[in-house]
Design a protein around this motif. Structure first.
Motif, PDB file in Angstrom:
ATOM      1  N   GLN A  84     -18.027 -45.980 -13.994  1.00  0.00           N
ATOM      2  CA  GLN A  84     -18.173 -45.564 -12.610  1.00  0.00           C
ATOM      3  C   GLN A  84     -17.176 -46.330 -11.761  1.00  0.00           C
ATOM      4  N   LEU A  85     -16.445 -45.575 -10.956  1.00  0.00           N
ATOM      5  CA  LEU A  85     -15.428 -46.119 -10.061  1.00  0.00           C
ATOM      6  C   LEU A  85     -15.711 -45.644  -8.641  1.00  0.00           C
ATOM      7  N   THR A  86     -15.150 -46.331  -7.651  1.00  0.00           N
ATOM      8  CA  THR A  86     -15.195 -45.837  -6.280  1.00  0.00           C
ATOM      9  C   THR A  86     -13.800 -45.922  -5.683  1.00  0.00           C
ATOM     10  N   THR A  87     -13.531 -45.019  -4.755  1.00  0.00           N
ATOM     11  CA  THR A  87     -12.257 -44.988  -4.058  1.00  0.00           C
ATOM     12  C   THR A  87     -12.449 -44.322  -2.708  1.00  0.00           C
ATOM     13  N   VAL A  88     -11.484 -44.514  -1.817  1.00  0.00           N
ATOM     14  CA  VAL A  88     -11.532 -43.845  -0.521  1.00  0.00           C
ATOM     15  C   VAL A  88     -10.744 -42.540  -0.553  1.00  0.00           C
ATOM     16  N   ASP A  89     -10.042 -42.247  -1.632  1.00  0.00           N
ATOM     17  CA  ASP A  89      -9.255 -41.008  -1.738  1.00  0.00           C
ATOM     18  C   ASP A  89     -10.160 -39.787  -1.786  1.00  0.00           C
ATOM     19  N   ASN A  90      -9.599 -38.633  -1.411  1.00  0.00           N
ATOM     20  CA  ASN A  90     -10.412 -37.419  -1.418  1.00  0.00           C
ATOM     21  C   ASN A  90     -10.457 -36.799  -2.813  1.00  0.00           C
ATOM     22  N   ALA A  91     -11.410 -35.917  -3.000  1.00  0.00           N
ATOM     23  CA  ALA A  91     -11.680 -35.327  -4.317  1.00  0.00           C
ATOM     24  C   ALA A  91     -10.488 -34.550  -4.869  1.00  0.00           C
ATOM     25  N   ALA A  92      -9.758 -33.834  -4.023  1.00  0.00           N
ATOM     26  CA  ALA A  92      -8.619 -33.039  -4.498  1.00  0.00           C
ATOM     27  C   ALA A  92      -7.534 -33.925  -5.110  1.00  0.00           C
ATOM     28  N   VAL A  93      -7.271 -35.062  -4.503  1.00  0.00           N
ATOM     29  CA  VAL A  93      -6.257 -35.996  -5.024  1.00  0.00           C
ATOM     30  C   VAL A  93      -6.719 -36.580  -6.356  1.00  0.00           C
ATOM     31  N   ILE A  94      -7.987 -36.929  -6.445  1.00  0.00           N
ATOM     32  CA  ILE A  94      -8.544 -37.475  -7.690  1.00  0.00           C
ATOM     33  C   ILE A  94      -8.462 -36.437  -8.810  1.00  0.00           C
ATOM     34  N   MET A  95      -8.843 -35.200  -8.502  1.00  0.00           N
ATOM     35  CA  MET A  95      -8.791 -34.126  -9.508  1.00  0.00           C
ATOM     36  C   MET A  95      -7.368 -33.913 -10.011  1.00  0.00           C
ATOM     37  N   THR A  96      -6.392 -33.907  -9.119  1.00  0.00           N
ATOM     38  CA  THR A  96      -4.996 -33.732  -9.519  1.00  0.00           C
ATOM     39  C   THR A  96      -4.556 -34.842 -10.460  1.00  0.00           C
ATOM     40  N   PHE A  97      -4.910 -36.072 -10.146  1.00  0.00           N
ATOM     41  CA  PHE A  97      -4.563 -37.207 -11.005  1.00  0.00           C
ATOM     42  C   PHE A  97      -5.120 -37.013 -12.414  1.00  0.00           C
ATOM     43  N   LEU A 114     -13.868 -27.670  -8.275  1.00  0.00           N
ATOM     44  CA  LEU A 114     -13.728 -28.507  -7.089  1.00  0.00           C
ATOM     45  C   LEU A 114     -14.311 -27.751  -5.901  1.00  0.00           C
ATOM     46  N   SER A 115     -15.201 -28.403  -5.169  1.00  0.00           N
ATOM     47  CA  SER A 115     -15.799 -27.803  -3.982  1.00  0.00           C
ATOM     48  C   SER A 115     -15.984 -28.900  -2.947  1.00  0.00           C
ATOM     49  N   GLY A 116     -15.183 -28.852  -1.903  1.00  0.00           N
ATOM     50  CA  GLY A 116     -15.277 -29.869  -0.863  1.00  0.00           C
ATOM     51  C   GLY A 116     -14.960 -31.236  -1.415  1.00  0.00           C
ATOM     52  N   GLU A 117     -15.884 -32.148  -1.269  1.00  0.00           N
ATOM     53  CA  GLU A 117     -15.682 -33.523  -1.743  1.00  0.00           C
ATOM     54  C   GLU A 117     -16.398 -33.792  -3.065  1.00  0.00           C
ATOM     55  N   SER A 118     -16.671 -32.735  -3.838  1.00  0.00           N
ATOM     56  CA  SER A 118     -17.296 -32.876  -5.151  1.00  0.00           C
ATOM     57  C   SER A 118     -16.467 -32.130  -6.177  1.00  0.00           C
ATOM     58  N   GLY A 119     -16.482 -32.630  -7.395  1.00  0.00           N
ATOM     59  CA  GLY A 119     -15.739 -31.945  -8.438  1.00  0.00           C
ATOM     60  C   GLY A 119     -16.199 -32.345  -9.816  1.00  0.00           C
ATOM     61  N   LEU A 120     -15.938 -31.467 -10.779  1.00  0.00           N
ATOM     62  CA  LEU A 120     -16.241 -31.697 -12.191  1.00  0.00           C
ATOM     63  C   LEU A 120     -15.067 -31.183 -13.012  1.00  0.00           C
ATOM     64  N   MET A 121     -14.734 -31.904 -14.065  1.00  0.00           N
ATOM     65  CA  MET A 121     -13.707 -31.426 -14.980  1.00  0.00           C
ATOM     66  C   MET A 121     -13.976 -32.047 -16.343  1.00  0.00           C
ATOM     67  N   ALA A 133     -16.699 -36.647 -13.004  1.00  0.00           N
ATOM     68  CA  ALA A 133     -17.594 -36.089 -11.989  1.00  0.00           C
ATOM     69  C   ALA A 133     -17.328 -36.883 -10.716  1.00  0.00           C
ATOM     70  N   ILE A 134     -17.091 -36.163  -9.634  1.00  0.00           N
ATOM     71  CA  ILE A 134     -16.762 -36.797  -8.355  1.00  0.00           C
ATOM     72  C   ILE A 134     -17.820 -36.390  -7.342  1.00  0.00           C
ATOM     73  N   ALA A 135     -18.332 -37.365  -6.599  1.00  0.00           N
ATOM     74  CA  ALA A 135     -19.325 -37.080  -5.552  1.00  0.00           C
ATOM     75  C   ALA A 135     -19.125 -38.043  -4.399  1.00  0.00           C
ATOM     76  N   ARG A 136     -19.340 -37.547  -3.211  1.00  0.00           N
ATOM     77  CA  ARG A 136     -19.214 -38.371  -2.003  1.00  0.00           C
ATOM     78  C   ARG A 136     -20.431 -39.272  -1.880  1.00  0.00           C
ATOM     79  N   GLU A 137     -20.202 -40.555  -1.633  1.00  0.00           N
ATOM     80  CA  GLU A 137     -21.276 -41.521  -1.386  1.00  0.00           C
ATOM     81  C   GLU A 137     -20.880 -42.341  -0.172  1.00  0.00           C
ATOM     82  N   HIS A 138     -21.489 -42.033   0.950  1.00  0.00           N
ATOM     83  CA  HIS A 138     -21.203 -42.701   2.225  1.00  0.00           C
ATOM     84  C   HIS A 138     -19.735 -42.514   2.588  1.00  0.00           C
TER      85      HIS A 138
END
Length: 150
Positions: A84-97, A114-121, A133-138
């Motif tokens: 588990q990691l955290t970052t301030v980057d948005n989900a689209a940038v993380i998915m591209t990486f 990818l939907s908004g600030e959540s994504g699965l791949m 799996a990406i999800a917004r937390e605060h």
């Protein structure tokens, strides 16, 4: 005349007891503690990984992210890791990486959403499996990277 009042008191007492026993629509909501601030993502939240722990090139740690936890388990004859990691980057940038890293590691995408600030791949290939799996937390994104294989 006082004999008439006794049954009325018994009925009213019974109604009162039933009313107190019946839960309201928000029963229990006020019993829960209310968090005054979001959880801290500082050094105190990091689980120390084993000394030899390193994420592989096909599923690396996201650049600039903070390591929150690492869990490893045997599944059949395969060792699976969940990071588990955290970052301030948005989900689209993380998915591209991770799309680029999975492809460079010889993995073929199985799913990509990818939907908004959540994504699965997820992806697989060459004896390897990886998923995110990406999800917004605060004010941050939480990234769960799961992988197996060398």
């Amino acid at each position: 005349m006082s004999g008439y009042y006794l049954p009325i008191f018994v009925i009213l007492a019974g109604c009162s007891a039933e009313k107190e026993a019946a839960p309201s629509n928000d029963a229990g909501l006020h019993d829960q503690p209310v968090a005054s601030q979001p959880p801290s993502y500082g050094a105190s939240a990091i689980s120390t990984p084993p000394r030899d722990f390193k994420m592989p090139d096909f599923a690396p740690q996201y650049p600039g992210s903070t390591l929150v936890s690492v869990d490893s388990a045997e599944t059949g004859n395969r060792r699976t890791h969940e990071v588990q990691l955290t970052t301030v980057d948005n989900a689209a940038v993380i998915m591209t990486f991770y799309r680029e890293r999975f492809a460079a590691g010889g993995l073929r995408k199985i799913s990509d959403f990818l939907s908004g600030e959540s994504g699965l791949m997820s992806a697989t290939g060459e004896g390897r499996r990886a998923s995110i799996a990406i999800a917004r937390e605060h004010d941050r994104q939480s990234i769960i990277v799961t992988y197996s294989g060398d």
